[in-house]
Design a protein around this motif. Structure first.
Motif, PDB file in Angstrom:
ATOM      1  N   LYS A  57      10.206   1.607 104.281  1.00  0.00           N
ATOM      2  CA  LYS A  57      10.102   3.065 104.225  1.00  0.00           C
ATOM      3  C   LYS A  57       9.702   3.618 102.866  1.00  0.00           C
ATOM      4  O   LYS A  57       9.287   4.760 102.784  1.00  0.00           O
ATOM      5  N   THR A  59      11.234   5.077 100.667  1.00  0.00           N
ATOM      6  CA  THR A  59      12.313   5.948 100.192  1.00  0.00           C
ATOM      7  C   THR A  59      13.406   6.005 101.244  1.00  0.00           C
ATOM      8  O   THR A  59      13.128   5.923 102.438  1.00  0.00           O
ATOM      9  N   LEU A  60      14.629   6.138 100.792  1.00  0.00           N
ATOM     10  CA  LEU A  60      15.765   6.271 101.697  1.00  0.00           C
ATOM     11  C   LEU A  60      16.504   7.550 101.375  1.00  0.00           C
ATOM     12  O   LEU A  60      16.631   7.920 100.206  1.00  0.00           O
ATOM     13  N   GLU A  61      16.967   8.194 102.402  1.00  0.00           N
ATOM     14  CA  GLU A  61      17.769   9.393 102.216  1.00  0.00           C
ATOM     15  C   GLU A  61      19.242   9.008 102.318  1.00  0.00           C
ATOM     16  O   GLU A  61      19.584   7.898 102.713  1.00  0.00           O
ATOM     17  N   GLU A  62      20.096   9.957 101.989  1.00  0.00           N
ATOM     18  CA  GLU A  62      21.535   9.720 102.019  1.00  0.00           C
ATOM     19  C   GLU A  62      21.976   9.232 103.394  1.00  0.00           C
ATOM     20  O   GLU A  62      22.756   8.279 103.502  1.00  0.00           O
ATOM     21  N   LYS A  63      21.450   9.842 104.455  1.00  0.00           N
ATOM     22  CA  LYS A  63      21.855   9.447 105.809  1.00  0.00           C
ATOM     23  C   LYS A  63      21.449   8.004 106.111  1.00  0.00           C
ATOM     24  O   LYS A  63      22.163   7.293 106.810  1.00  0.00           O
ATOM     25  N   ASP A  64      20.308   7.566 105.571  1.00  0.00           N
ATOM     26  CA  ASP A  64      19.876   6.174 105.759  1.00  0.00           C
ATOM     27  C   ASP A  64      20.869   5.215 105.113  1.00  0.00           C
ATOM     28  O   ASP A  64      21.260   4.206 105.705  1.00  0.00           O
ATOM     29  N   LYS A  81      12.201   5.464 110.761  1.00  0.00           N
ATOM     30  CA  LYS A  81      10.936   4.978 110.229  1.00  0.00           C
ATOM     31  C   LYS A  81       9.832   5.140 111.249  1.00  0.00           C
ATOM     32  O   LYS A  81       8.730   5.570 110.939  1.00  0.00           O
ATOM     33  N   ASN A  84       8.821   8.689 111.479  1.00  0.00           N
ATOM     34  CA  ASN A  84       8.061   9.060 110.286  1.00  0.00           C
ATOM     35  C   ASN A  84       6.662   8.467 110.318  1.00  0.00           C
ATOM     36  O   ASN A  84       5.708   9.106 109.898  1.00  0.00           O
TER      37      ASN A  84
END
Length: 122
Positions: A57, A59-64, A81, A84
């Motif tokens: 991905k 980048t990862l977000e907090e939820k990931d 992913k 996206n």
């Protein structure tokens, strides 16, 4: 040598106090290092999952990260992913169409310009 020493000022403590401060600072650093190493070893599988998700991905977000840490899998992250990547494909297709339109307009503009002979004198 005392790690917190300011080289421009005279110190107001003895060499023994400076040594005690150094030992205490070293102890804090070693404890933090040991704790960090322990956490990494205990969670090496999650660390590898995070690395794999980042490769996929970027980048990862907090939820990931929460999904990975709580479930120990990429199951919810992979679904994100895929969604996206579909959005990226759509935007890429639109960008290609826009670029084609721009190229056509440029080609039309060039075709309408009068031809310049290489033998003409300037």
């Amino acid at each position: 040598m005392f790690l917190g020493r300011d080289f421009n000022n005279q110190r107001n403590y003895s060499e023994d106090v400076a040594c005690a401060i150094d030992k205490e600072v070293r102890r804090y650093i070693e404890e933090a290092y040991d704790e960090c190493r322990k956490l990494l070893i205990e969670n090496i599988d999650k660390l590898h999952l995070i690395a794999k998700a980042l490769i996929e991905k970027e980048t990862l977000e907090e939820k990931d990260l929460k999904i990975i840490m709580e479930t120990g899998s990429l199951e919810g992250v992979c679904e994100i992913k895929e969604a996206n990547s579909e959005e990226k494909e759509t935007s890429t297709t639109e960008e290609v169409k826009n670029a084609e339109v721009v190229e056509e307009k440029q080609a039309d503009a060039v075709a309408k310009e009068p031809a310049i002979s290489t033998t003409e004198k300037i």
